[in-house]
Design a protein around this motif. Structure first.
Motif, PDB file in Angstrom:
ATOM      1  N   GLN A  67     135.080 109.955  87.179  1.00 23.02           N
ATOM      2  CA  GLN A  67     136.355 109.550  86.588  1.00 23.02           C
ATOM      3  C   GLN A  67     136.795 108.188  87.122  1.00 23.02           C
ATOM      4  O   GLN A  67     137.423 107.411  86.394  1.00 23.02           O
ATOM      5  CB  GLN A  67     137.429 110.604  86.861  1.00 23.02           C
ATOM      6  CG  GLN A  67     137.262 111.881  86.047  1.00 23.02           C
ATOM      7  CD  GLN A  67     138.357 112.890  86.316  1.00 23.02           C
ATOM      8  OE1 GLN A  67     139.400 112.559  86.857  1.00 23.02           O
ATOM      9  NE2 GLN A  67     138.109 114.136  85.934  1.00 23.02           N
ATOM     10  N   LYS A  68     136.468 107.893  88.379  1.00 18.47           N
ATOM     11  CA  LYS A  68     136.794 106.588  88.939  1.00 18.47           C
ATOM     12  C   LYS A  68     136.045 105.478  88.203  1.00 18.47           C
ATOM     13  O   LYS A  68     136.576 104.381  87.999  1.00 18.47           O
ATOM     14  CB  LYS A  68     136.451 106.558  90.428  1.00 18.47           C
ATOM     15  CG  LYS A  68     137.398 107.361  91.302  1.00 18.47           C
ATOM     16  CD  LYS A  68     137.019 107.235  92.770  1.00 18.47           C
ATOM     17  CE  LYS A  68     137.989 108.023  93.652  1.00 18.47           C
ATOM     18  NZ  LYS A  68     137.622 107.928  95.092  1.00 18.47           N
ATOM     19  N   VAL A  69     134.812 105.773  87.809  1.00 17.28           N
ATOM     20  CA  VAL A  69     134.037 104.799  87.038  1.00 17.28           C
ATOM     21  C   VAL A  69     134.748 104.494  85.723  1.00 17.28           C
ATOM     22  O   VAL A  69     134.890 103.330  85.325  1.00 17.28           O
ATOM     23  CB  VAL A  69     132.611 105.321  86.758  1.00 17.28           C
ATOM     24  CG1 VAL A  69     131.843 104.343  85.872  1.00 17.28           C
ATOM     25  CG2 VAL A  69     131.863 105.553  88.056  1.00 17.28           C
ATOM     26  N   LEU A  70     135.206 105.547  85.056  1.00 14.95           N
ATOM     27  CA  LEU A  70     135.912 105.368  83.785  1.00 14.95           C
ATOM     28  C   LEU A  70     137.217 104.606  83.977  1.00 14.95           C
ATOM     29  O   LEU A  70     137.548 103.714  83.185  1.00 14.95           O
ATOM     30  CB  LEU A  70     136.183 106.731  83.150  1.00 14.95           C
ATOM     31  CG  LEU A  70     136.934 106.713  81.815  1.00 14.95           C
ATOM     32  CD1 LEU A  70     136.167 105.910  80.774  1.00 14.95           C
ATOM     33  CD2 LEU A  70     137.169 108.138  81.322  1.00 14.95           C
ATOM     34  N   LYS A  71     137.948 104.934  85.041  1.00 12.49           N
ATOM     35  CA  LYS A  71     139.227 104.271  85.310  1.00 12.49           C
ATOM     36  C   LYS A  71     139.035 102.779  85.535  1.00 12.49           C
ATOM     37  O   LYS A  71     139.841 101.954  85.097  1.00 12.49           O
ATOM     38  CB  LYS A  71     139.911 104.907  86.522  1.00 12.49           C
ATOM     39  CG  LYS A  71     141.314 104.388  86.785  1.00 12.49           C
ATOM     40  CD  LYS A  71     141.982 105.153  87.903  1.00 12.49           C
ATOM     41  CE  LYS A  71     143.394 104.636  88.168  1.00 12.49           C
ATOM     42  NZ  LYS A  71     144.270 104.783  86.991  1.00 12.49           N
ATOM     43  N   ASN A  72     137.956 102.438  86.211  1.00 11.02           N
ATOM     44  CA  ASN A  72     137.675 101.023  86.483  1.00 11.02           C
ATOM     45  C   ASN A  72     137.261 100.258  85.226  1.00 11.02           C
ATOM     46  O   ASN A  72     137.240  99.026  85.229  1.00 11.02           O
ATOM     47  CB  ASN A  72     136.573 100.900  87.537  1.00 11.02           C
ATOM     48  CG  ASN A  72     137.026 101.361  88.912  1.00 11.02           C
ATOM     49  OD1 ASN A  72     138.210 101.341  89.221  1.00 11.02           O
ATOM     50  ND2 ASN A  72     136.076 101.800  89.730  1.00 11.02           N
ATOM     51  N   MET A  73     136.923 100.998  84.163  1.00 12.08           N
ATOM     52  CA  MET A  73     136.468 100.368  82.923  1.00 12.08           C
ATOM     53  C   MET A  73     137.567 100.259  81.877  1.00 12.08           C
ATOM     54  O   MET A  73     137.333  99.730  80.786  1.00 12.08           O
ATOM     55  CB  MET A  73     135.300 101.177  82.319  1.00 12.08           C
ATOM     56  CG  MET A  73     134.024 101.120  83.098  1.00 12.08           C
ATOM     57  SD  MET A  73     132.717 102.046  82.255  1.00 12.08           S
ATOM     58  CE  MET A  73     132.578 101.111  80.730  1.00 12.08           C
ATOM     59  N   SER A 113     145.808  99.376  71.511  1.00 14.81           N
ATOM     60  CA  SER A 113     146.761  99.778  72.541  1.00 14.81           C
ATOM     61  C   SER A 113     146.052  99.877  73.881  1.00 14.81           C
ATOM     62  O   SER A 113     144.829  99.797  73.978  1.00 14.81           O
ATOM     63  CB  SER A 113     147.347 101.151  72.187  1.00 14.81           C
ATOM     64  OG  SER A 113     146.309 102.141  72.224  1.00 14.81           O
ATOM     65  N   GLN A 114     146.833 100.060  74.932  1.00 11.21           N
ATOM     66  CA  GLN A 114     146.267 100.317  76.245  1.00 11.21           C
ATOM     67  C   GLN A 114     145.641 101.713  76.254  1.00 11.21           C
ATOM     68  O   GLN A 114     146.144 102.622  75.602  1.00 11.21           O
ATOM     69  CB  GLN A 114     147.348 100.240  77.321  1.00 11.21           C
ATOM     70  CG  GLN A 114     147.905  98.835  77.543  1.00 11.21           C
ATOM     71  CD  GLN A 114     146.860  97.877  78.089  1.00 11.21           C
ATOM     72  OE1 GLN A 114     145.940  98.275  78.788  1.00 11.21           O
ATOM     73  NE2 GLN A 114     147.016  96.604  77.751  1.00 11.21           N
ATOM     74  N   PRO A 115     144.541 101.902  76.981  1.00 11.55           N
ATOM     75  CA  PRO A 115     143.930 103.236  77.065  1.00 11.55           C
ATOM     76  C   PRO A 115     144.901 104.239  77.681  1.00 11.55           C
ATOM     77  O   PRO A 115     145.567 103.940  78.675  1.00 11.55           O
ATOM     78  CB  PRO A 115     142.722 103.020  77.975  1.00 11.55           C
ATOM     79  CG  PRO A 115     142.429 101.558  77.876  1.00 11.55           C
ATOM     80  CD  PRO A 115     143.759 100.893  77.702  1.00 11.55           C
TER      81      PRO A 115
END
Length: 204
Positions: free
Chosen positions: A162-168, A186-188
Motif C-alpha cells: 500500500q505504501k508503494v501505491l501511496k507513493n504513486m 481529480s486527485q486520487p
C-alpha cells in the motif's frame, strides 16, 4: 461525497478478471493438448499397462477440453456484454488500451533486494512487496465514456504494498492527464479497497 457512492461499471468489474481467465484458458488448452499427445503415445505401445495409462490420459485430456470449451463460451458471452454495455465500441477499445497502459506503467520490478529485519520478525523482501502490488494492479482498469473517465486501482492487502501505491498517487494522476488530455482528472481518493481517479471531459 461523490466518491462515497462511487460504483464500478460492468467494465471495471469484469474486464481485468476476463483477461486473467482468458490467459488461464489458453494454459488449460495447452495442458490438455500435451496430455492428449502423451495419451496417443502410450496407446501406441503394445503393453497393456501403457495402453491403460494412455486411455486414462486421453479421458483426462477430453475432460480438460470440455472445461476449456465451457470457459471459452462464458468468455465470449461476457465479452459481448462488456461491449454492449459500453457507450461506443471506440470507447471500449480505448478503455482496453488505457487499461493495458495503466498496468504497464504501474508495474513494479520484482528485484531480490532484502530489507533487513531484527529478531524473529519475518524478512520482508522487495520481491514480495512488489509482487503483492503487481497482483493488485492486474485487477485495476480504466473505463472511458463520452463525458467521463474512471480509473479504479485495487488497493493491495499488505501495508508495504500500500505504501508503494501511496507513493504513486501523483504519478498516476499525471500519467492519466498526459495520456488523456481531453479529461480533467481529480486527485486520487481511496474508497474502501479501491483508489479512484475521476476524469471529466473538458469543455472548450
Amino acid at each position: 461525497e461523490r466518491y462515497s457512492v462511487m460504483k464500478k461499471t460492468y467494465f471495471l468489474r469484469t474486464w481485468p478478471a476476463t483477461i486473467q481467465v482468458a490467459i488461464w484458458s489458453i494454459v488449460l488448452l495447452g495442458v490438455a493438448q500435451v496430455i492428449k499427445l502423451a495419451g496417443y503415445l502410450f496407446n501406441s505401445y503394445t503393453n497393456i499397462a501403457f495402453q491403460q495409462l494412455g486411455a486414462w490420459l486421453t479421458t483426462v485430456a477430453n475432460g480438460l477440453m470440455v472445461m476449456y470449451y465451457g470457459v471459452s463460451i462464458c468468455l465470449v458471452v461476457n465479452f459481448i456484454i462488456i461491449v454492449v454495455t459500453h457507450d461506443t465500441v471506440e470507447n471500449f477499445m480505448w478503455s482496453v488500451k488505457e487499461t493495458h497502459e495503466l498496468h504497464r506503467f504501474s508495474h513494479q520490478s520484482e528485484g531480490t533486494i532484502n530489507i533487513p529485519s531484527f529478531g524473529d520478525q519475518q524478512i520482508v523482501t522487495a520481491t514480495h512487496k512488489n509482487r503483492t502490488f503487481n497482483r493488485a494492479v492486474k485487477f485495476s482498469a480504466v473505463d472511458i465514456r463520452k463525458n467521463r473517465a474512471l480509473v479504479f486501482i485495487l488497493v493491495p492487502p499488505t501495508q508495504q504494498a500500500q505504501k508503494v501505491l501511496k507513493n504513486m498517487d501523483k504519478d498516476l494522476k499525471e500519467q492519466m492527464a498526459n495520456r488523456l488530455p481531453e479529461f480533467s482528472f481529480s486527485q486520487p481518493v481511496r474508497v474502501k479497497n479501491g483508489l479512484w481517479i475521476e476524469g471529466t471531459r473538458k469543455r472548450y
